[in-house]
Motif scaffolding. Structure first.
Motif, PDB file in Angstrom:
ATOM      1  N   LEU A 213      75.110 103.357  10.527  1.00  0.00           N
ATOM      2  CA  LEU A 213      76.473 101.913   9.733  1.00  0.00           C
ATOM      3  C   LEU A 213      76.064 100.714  10.415  1.00  0.00           C
ATOM      4  CD1 LEU A 213      79.714 103.607   8.750  1.00  0.00           C
ATOM      5  CD2 LEU A 213      78.184 103.209   7.187  1.00  0.00           C
ATOM      6  N   SER A 214      75.809 101.133  12.417  1.00  0.00           N
ATOM      7  CA  SER A 214      75.851  99.910  13.083  1.00  0.00           C
ATOM      8  C   SER A 214      74.498  99.339  12.650  1.00  0.00           C
ATOM      9  CB  SER A 214      74.775 100.742  14.176  1.00  0.00           C
ATOM     10  OG  SER A 214      74.173 101.519  14.455  1.00  0.00           O
ATOM     11  N   LYS A 215      73.774  99.097  12.182  1.00  0.00           N
ATOM     12  CA  LYS A 215      72.511  97.729  11.920  1.00  0.00           C
ATOM     13  C   LYS A 215      72.520  97.796  10.492  1.00  0.00           C
ATOM     14  CE  LYS A 215      69.160  97.219  15.831  1.00  0.00           C
ATOM     15  NZ  LYS A 215      67.585  97.422  16.288  1.00  0.00           N
ATOM     16  N   LEU A 216      72.078  96.758  10.439  1.00  0.00           N
ATOM     17  CA  LEU A 216      71.490  96.491   8.738  1.00  0.00           C
ATOM     18  C   LEU A 216      70.045  96.316   9.042  1.00  0.00           C
ATOM     19  CD1 LEU A 216      74.788  94.180   7.626  1.00  0.00           C
ATOM     20  CD2 LEU A 216      73.922  95.987   6.442  1.00  0.00           C
ATOM     21  N   VAL A 217      69.229  96.796   8.062  1.00  0.00           N
ATOM     22  CA  VAL A 217      68.050  95.873   7.644  1.00  0.00           C
ATOM     23  C   VAL A 217      67.597  95.905   6.431  1.00  0.00           C
ATOM     24  CG1 VAL A 217      67.372  98.258   9.532  1.00  0.00           C
ATOM     25  CG2 VAL A 217      67.628  98.261   7.551  1.00  0.00           C
ATOM     26  N   SER A 218      66.238  95.412   6.559  1.00  0.00           N
ATOM     27  CA  SER A 218      66.628  94.217   5.260  1.00  0.00           C
ATOM     28  C   SER A 218      65.144  95.872   4.181  1.00  0.00           C
ATOM     29  CB  SER A 218      65.230  93.339   5.358  1.00  0.00           C
ATOM     30  OG  SER A 218      65.743  92.424   5.852  1.00  0.00           O
ATOM     31  N   LYS A 219      65.390  95.824   3.153  1.00  0.00           N
ATOM     32  CA  LYS A 219      64.697  96.792   2.496  1.00  0.00           C
ATOM     33  C   LYS A 219      63.225  96.491   2.576  1.00  0.00           C
ATOM     34  CE  LYS A 219      64.237  99.384  -1.357  1.00  0.00           C
ATOM     35  NZ  LYS A 219      64.925  99.556  -3.015  1.00  0.00           N
ATOM     36  N   LEU A 220      62.687  97.367   2.634  1.00  0.00           N
ATOM     37  CA  LEU A 220      61.040  97.623   2.986  1.00  0.00           C
ATOM     38  C   LEU A 220      60.103  97.308   1.702  1.00  0.00           C
ATOM     39  CD1 LEU A 220      59.636  98.973   5.895  1.00  0.00           C
ATOM     40  CD2 LEU A 220      59.864  96.917   5.860  1.00  0.00           C
ATOM     41  N   ARG A 221      58.771  96.618   0.837  1.00  0.00           N
ATOM     42  CA  ARG A 221      58.797  96.843  -0.090  1.00  0.00           C
ATOM     43  C   ARG A 221      57.532  97.341  -0.334  1.00  0.00           C
ATOM     44  NH1 ARG A 221      59.500  91.768   0.740  1.00  0.00           N
ATOM     45  NH2 ARG A 221      61.729  90.641   0.478  1.00  0.00           N
ATOM     46  N   ILE A 222      57.747  98.433   0.343  1.00  0.00           N
ATOM     47  CA  ILE A 222      56.597  99.745   0.805  1.00  0.00           C
ATOM     48  C   ILE A 222      56.920 101.116   0.795  1.00  0.00           C
ATOM     49  CG2 ILE A 222      55.288  98.175   2.042  1.00  0.00           C
ATOM     50  CD1 ILE A 222      55.268 100.100   4.377  1.00  0.00           C
ATOM     51  N   ASN A 223      55.874 101.876   0.020  1.00  0.00           N
ATOM     52  CA  ASN A 223      56.091 103.125  -0.353  1.00  0.00           C
ATOM     53  C   ASN A 223      56.880 103.573   0.944  1.00  0.00           C
ATOM     54  OD1 ASN A 223      56.668 103.178  -3.141  1.00  0.00           O
ATOM     55  ND2 ASN A 223      54.358 103.440  -3.800  1.00  0.00           N
ATOM     56  N   ILE A 224      57.357 104.643   0.946  1.00  0.00           N
ATOM     57  CA  ILE A 224      57.949 104.935   2.901  1.00  0.00           C
ATOM     58  C   ILE A 224      58.258 106.575   2.542  1.00  0.00           C
ATOM     59  CG2 ILE A 224      59.262 105.293   4.592  1.00  0.00           C
ATOM     60  CD1 ILE A 224      60.559 102.626   3.641  1.00  0.00           C
ATOM     61  N   ARG A 225      57.096 107.408   3.960  1.00  0.00           N
ATOM     62  CA  ARG A 225      57.559 109.127   3.278  1.00  0.00           C
ATOM     63  C   ARG A 225      58.808 109.186   3.682  1.00  0.00           C
ATOM     64  NH1 ARG A 225      52.908 112.116   4.028  1.00  0.00           N
ATOM     65  NH2 ARG A 225      53.878 112.908   5.973  1.00  0.00           N
ATOM     66  N   PRO A 226      58.484 110.431   3.348  1.00  0.00           N
ATOM     67  CA  PRO A 226      60.309 110.767   3.644  1.00  0.00           C
ATOM     68  C   PRO A 226      59.726 111.277   4.880  1.00  0.00           C
ATOM     69  CG  PRO A 226      59.473 112.174   2.067  1.00  0.00           C
ATOM     70  CD  PRO A 226      58.132 111.555   1.981  1.00  0.00           C
ATOM     71  N   ARG A 227      58.797 111.928   5.597  1.00  0.00           N
ATOM     72  CA  ARG A 227      59.298 112.551   7.392  1.00  0.00           C
ATOM     73  C   ARG A 227      57.781 111.586   8.009  1.00  0.00           C
ATOM     74  NH1 ARG A 227      56.394 115.568  10.848  1.00  0.00           N
ATOM     75  NH2 ARG A 227      58.278 116.917  11.423  1.00  0.00           N
ATOM     76  N   HIS A 228      57.709 111.061   8.705  1.00  0.00           N
ATOM     77  CA  HIS A 228      56.965 110.923   9.227  1.00  0.00           C
ATOM     78  C   HIS A 228      55.618 111.307  10.109  1.00  0.00           C
ATOM     79  CE1 HIS A 228      57.378 111.970  13.377  1.00  0.00           C
ATOM     80  NE2 HIS A 228      59.161 112.633  13.393  1.00  0.00           N
ATOM     81  N   TYR A 229      54.074 111.072   9.662  1.00  0.00           N
ATOM     82  CA  TYR A 229      53.126 112.015  10.394  1.00  0.00           C
ATOM     83  C   TYR A 229      53.273 112.277  12.449  1.00  0.00           C
ATOM     84  CZ  TYR A 229      50.048 111.197   6.032  1.00  0.00           C
ATOM     85  OH  TYR A 229      50.119 110.712   5.351  1.00  0.00           O
ATOM     86  N   ASN A 230      53.482 113.156  12.512  1.00  0.00           N
ATOM     87  CA  ASN A 230      53.063 113.576  13.765  1.00  0.00           C
ATOM     88  C   ASN A 230      52.495 112.884  14.161  1.00  0.00           C
ATOM     89  OD1 ASN A 230      55.466 114.798  13.826  1.00  0.00           O
ATOM     90  ND2 ASN A 230      54.644 117.087  13.902  1.00  0.00           N
ATOM     91  N   LEU A 231      50.843 112.278  13.941  1.00  0.00           N
ATOM     92  CA  LEU A 231      50.215 112.139  14.830  1.00  0.00           C
ATOM     93  C   LEU A 231      49.748 112.824  16.832  1.00  0.00           C
ATOM     94  CD1 LEU A 231      50.538 107.975  14.711  1.00  0.00           C
ATOM     95  CD2 LEU A 231      49.505 109.609  12.998  1.00  0.00           C
ATOM     96  N   LYS A 232      49.317 114.114  16.564  1.00  0.00           N
ATOM     97  CA  LYS A 232      49.316 114.576  17.557  1.00  0.00           C
ATOM     98  C   LYS A 232      49.513 113.865  18.843  1.00  0.00           C
ATOM     99  CE  LYS A 232      46.927 118.603  16.700  1.00  0.00           C
ATOM    100  NZ  LYS A 232      45.790 119.351  16.765  1.00  0.00           N
ATOM    101  N   ASN A 233      49.650 113.977  20.252  1.00  0.00           N
ATOM    102  CA  ASN A 233      49.504 113.144  21.472  1.00  0.00           C
ATOM    103  C   ASN A 233      50.145 113.595  22.049  1.00  0.00           C
ATOM    104  OD1 ASN A 233      49.851 110.695  23.398  1.00  0.00           O
ATOM    105  ND2 ASN A 233      49.009 109.840  22.126  1.00  0.00           N
ATOM    106  N   PRO A 234      48.998 114.400  23.720  1.00  0.00           N
ATOM    107  CA  PRO A 234      49.868 114.552  24.610  1.00  0.00           C
ATOM    108  C   PRO A 234      50.660 114.317  25.303  1.00  0.00           C
ATOM    109  CG  PRO A 234      47.837 113.581  24.954  1.00  0.00           C
ATOM    110  CD  PRO A 234      47.931 113.765  23.889  1.00  0.00           C
ATOM    111  N   LYS A 235      51.332 113.061  24.776  1.00  0.00           N
ATOM    112  CA  LYS A 235      52.499 112.219  25.342  1.00  0.00           C
ATOM    113  C   LYS A 235      53.657 112.851  23.944  1.00  0.00           C
ATOM    114  CE  LYS A 235      52.528 108.531  28.254  1.00  0.00           C
ATOM    115  NZ  LYS A 235      51.593 107.580  28.287  1.00  0.00           N
TER     116      LYS A 235
END
Lengths: 202, 303
Positions: free
Chosen positions: A6-28
C-alpha cells in the motif's frame, strides 16, 4: 496469499508483464542483474533503438517503462524519482533528456512507451535477438506500414464504396442533363469527370 | 486457564503461534509505559486531492485489493468476493483498525460453557486479501504469550471491538514475541478509548526493548523502527554484527519491477474502490449513527 503493497502508488503499464522475472544469470546475483539491466536502459534512452538478446530486452523493457511512467507521474521536482533516475541512467545528461524530451513526448501517449520486436535469427548459432526501441524515435520504421495494401479487406470495401459513389454522381449528372435536354454537352462533361478521377488516383 | 484457552484455540482451528512461559522475565526488568504520540504520519501524497479521495480507503480496507500475484488474478472471482465481503460487513460491524491497534474479538465456540470466547490483544499482523484476510492478536495471559489468528470474515465471529485505535511504526509486530512481556500485556477488561471524529490516527512511537537471545527472528538484520536498536546491539555477538552488512539489500529500492509486481496499479485501485464506494459509505454512515445512540444511552458518572 499476499496483500498488495500500500505504501506506493504506481501507474499502470501498457505492456504485457511476465508473472516472474527472468533470472539473467549473473555472478553478482540480483545486484549484478540490475547493474546489467541498467546498462541496457541507459543505452535505450540514449540511442532510442538497440538490438540485443531478447530476454534481456524483455526484462529491461519493463524497467524503462516504469522509469518513464514515474518521471511523467512525479516530474523532476520529486526527490525519490530523481534518485531512481540517477540510479538507472549512468550518463547524467540523459536525466535531462528523460525529463525534458521524453516526458513531453509521452505525456499524452495512451500506448506503451517502448516497442519490442523479435528478430529472425538462426537459433542454432545464436540466441534469440530482439530490437527494443522508444516510440517516436527518428529512425525509419522497422515494420512496413501495410495499412495501404489494396488487397486488404477494408481497402477493397473502401474502393468499392468510392466506385459506387462515383456511379451515383454520374447518374445524377446524366439525369440533370436529360431534363435540360442538352444531349450535345453530355459526352464532354463525363469526359471531364473521368479525367478528374484519374488525377485523384495518381 | 492456559490449558483451557489452548484447547479452545486448537479446536477452533485458530493458530496459537507461540506459547512462551515468560514469567521469569517479568521480574527482571522495570516496566515502562508506551508513549502515545499525537502527531500522525499518514502519508501525504503530492497528487492533487481529487486523486486521493477514494484511494485513502486502501489503508482502511486493504483486503478489498486483490492479490497482486499475476497468475492468481481472476476478475470475476475478485468481484464476487468483494460482494460477499460487503454482505458480511452489513451483518456485523467490522471497524477500522491497523497493526498496533488493541482489539477484542468475541467469537462463538461450542466448547465453552457460555458458548462464547472473548480475546483481547494487540494486532500484530494483517495479512491476506479478499475473504481470506486474517489478523493476529497477541496478549500475555497468565504469564504466557498467546496469539490468536482470526479470519476477518469468519462467520463465527460475533463482535469485533476496537479498544484503542492507533498505529505503530511498523507493518508487522512479530518482534513483540522477543520483547519484554510488558509491551504485549493488556488487561482483559480494558476500557475502550473513543477518538473524536475526523482526528488523524495517533501513531504509537514506542521502541521496544528485546530480551536476550535466542530470538524467533533475526531482528538485527531488519530495519524495524519499533525496536530499540542501541539496546539490541548490546545483545548480539560481534560475528552477528559483522554479518549485518552482508545481508542488506540496498538495490531493492531501485528494483522498479519488483515493486510493480508487489502492488496493484492506481488505475485498478480506483476501479475497485469506485465499485464498492457507495456501499461502504452507507455502512460507515450507519456505524456513525449507532455510535451516537450508544454514547447517548450510556452516560458516565463524573464523580
Amino acid at each position: 496469499m499476499n496483500q498488495a503493497d500500500l505504501s506506493k502508488l504506481v501507474s499502470k503499464l501498457r505492456i504485457n508483464i511476465r508473472p516472474r522475472h527472468y533470472n539473467l544469470k549473473n555472478p553478482k546475483g540480483p545486484e549484478g542483474r540490475l547493474e546489467r539491466l541498467r546498462i541496457v536502459v541507459t543505452g535505450l534512452i540514449k540511442h532510442e533503438r538497440i538490438q540485443l538478446n531478447y530476454r534481456v530486452a524483455d526484462e529491461a523493457r519493463g524497467y524503462a517503462e516504469r522509469l518513464i511512467s514515474e518521471a511523467i507521474r512525479y516530474g523532476d521536482c520529486h526527490a525519490p524519482t530523481m534518485e531512481i533516475a540517477d540510479y538507472w541512467l549512468t550518463e547524467k545528461q540523459l536525466i535531462h533528456k528523460l525529463f525534458k524530451v521524453l516526458v513531453p513526448r509521452f505525456h499524452e501517449c495512451n500506448m506503451s512507451y517502448t516497442k519490442l520486436l523479435r528478430l529472425s535469427t538462426d537459433h542454432e548459432l545464436t540466441r534469440m535477438q530482439g530490437v527494443l526501441e522508444l516510440r517516436g524515435n527518428p529512425y525509419p520504421p522497422l515494420i512496413k506500414d501495410l495499412s495501404r495494401n489494396r488487397n486488404l479487406l477494408h481497402n477493397v470495401l473502401l474502393d468499392a464504396a468510392r466506385k459506387d459513389y462515383r456511379h451515383e454522381q454520374y447518374l445524377r449528372i446524366a439525369q440533370g442533363m436529360s431534363s435540360e435536354g442538352k444531349k450535345s454537352n453530355e459526352e464532354t462533361i463525363t469526359g471531364n469527370i473521368e479525367d478528374k478521377d484519374k488525377n485523384e488516383k495518381a | 486457564m492456559f490449558s483451557n484457552l489452548y484447547r479452545q484455540c486448537l479446536v477452533e482451528k485458530h493458530f496459537v503461534y507461540n506459547l512462551f512461559p515468560l514469567c521469569k522475565w517479568s521480574q527482571c526488568f522495570a516496566s515502562s509505559q508506551p508513549e502515545l504520540a499525537t502527531e500522525s504520519t499518514i502519508q501525504a501524497f503530492e497528487e492533487p486531492e481529487k486523486r486521493s479521495i477514494k484511494l485513502e480507503q486502501r489503508f482502511i480496507y486493504p483486503e478489498f485489493l486483490p492479490d497482486p500475484k499475476i497468475e492468481w488474478r481472476n476478475s470475476i472471482r475478485e468481484r464476487l468476493e468483494r460482494q460477499d465481503m460487503l454482505k458480511r460487513r452489513s451483518q456485523i460491524e467490522i471497524p477500522e483498525f491497523y497493526v498496533g491497534t488493541i482489539m477484542a474479538v468475541t467469537s462463538f465456540t461450542p466448547h465453552s460453557t457460555s458458548k462464547k470466547n472473548r480475546f483481547l490483544g494487540i494486532c500484530i499482523q494483517r495479512k491476506g486479501c479478499g475473504l481470506r484476510a486474517t489478523f493476529v492478536l497477541r496478549n500475555i495471559i497468565d504469564n504466557l504469550g498467546t496469539e490468536v489468528a482470526y479470519h476477518l470474515y469468519d462467520p463465527t465471529i460475533e463482535k469485533i471491538e476496537v479498544i484503542r485505535l492507533e498505529k505503530r511504526l511498523d507493518d508487522e509486530l512479530f518482534y513483540l514475541r522477543d520483547a519484554l512481556p510488558e509491551y504485549s500485556t493488556f488487561p482483559l477488561d480494558m476500557e475502550p478509548v473513543i477518538l473524536p471524529d475526523n482526528t488523524p490516527i495517533p501513531v504509537n512511537t514506542t521502541q521496544v526493548i528485546l530480551k536476550p537471545r535466542p530470538w524467533v527472528g533475526r531482528w538485527e538484520r531488519t530495519d524495524f523502527k519499533g525496536i530499540n536498536r542501541e539496546h539490541m546491539m548490546t545483545l548480539i555477538s560481534d560475528k552477528m554484527k559483522m554479518q549485518i552488512a552482508k545481508h542488506q539489500k540496498p538495490w531493492e529500492k531501485y528494483d522498479l519491477m519488483k515493486q510493480y509486481r508487489a502492488t496493484i496499479p492506481e488505475e485498478e485501485q480506483k476501479e475497485i474502490f469506485a465499485e464498492v464506494y457507495s456501499q461502504l459509505h452507507q455502512l460507515e454512515l450507519g456505524k456513525k449513527k449507532s455510535k451516537r445512540i450508544r454514547t447517548f444511552v450510556k452516560p458516565k458518572k463524573s464523580a
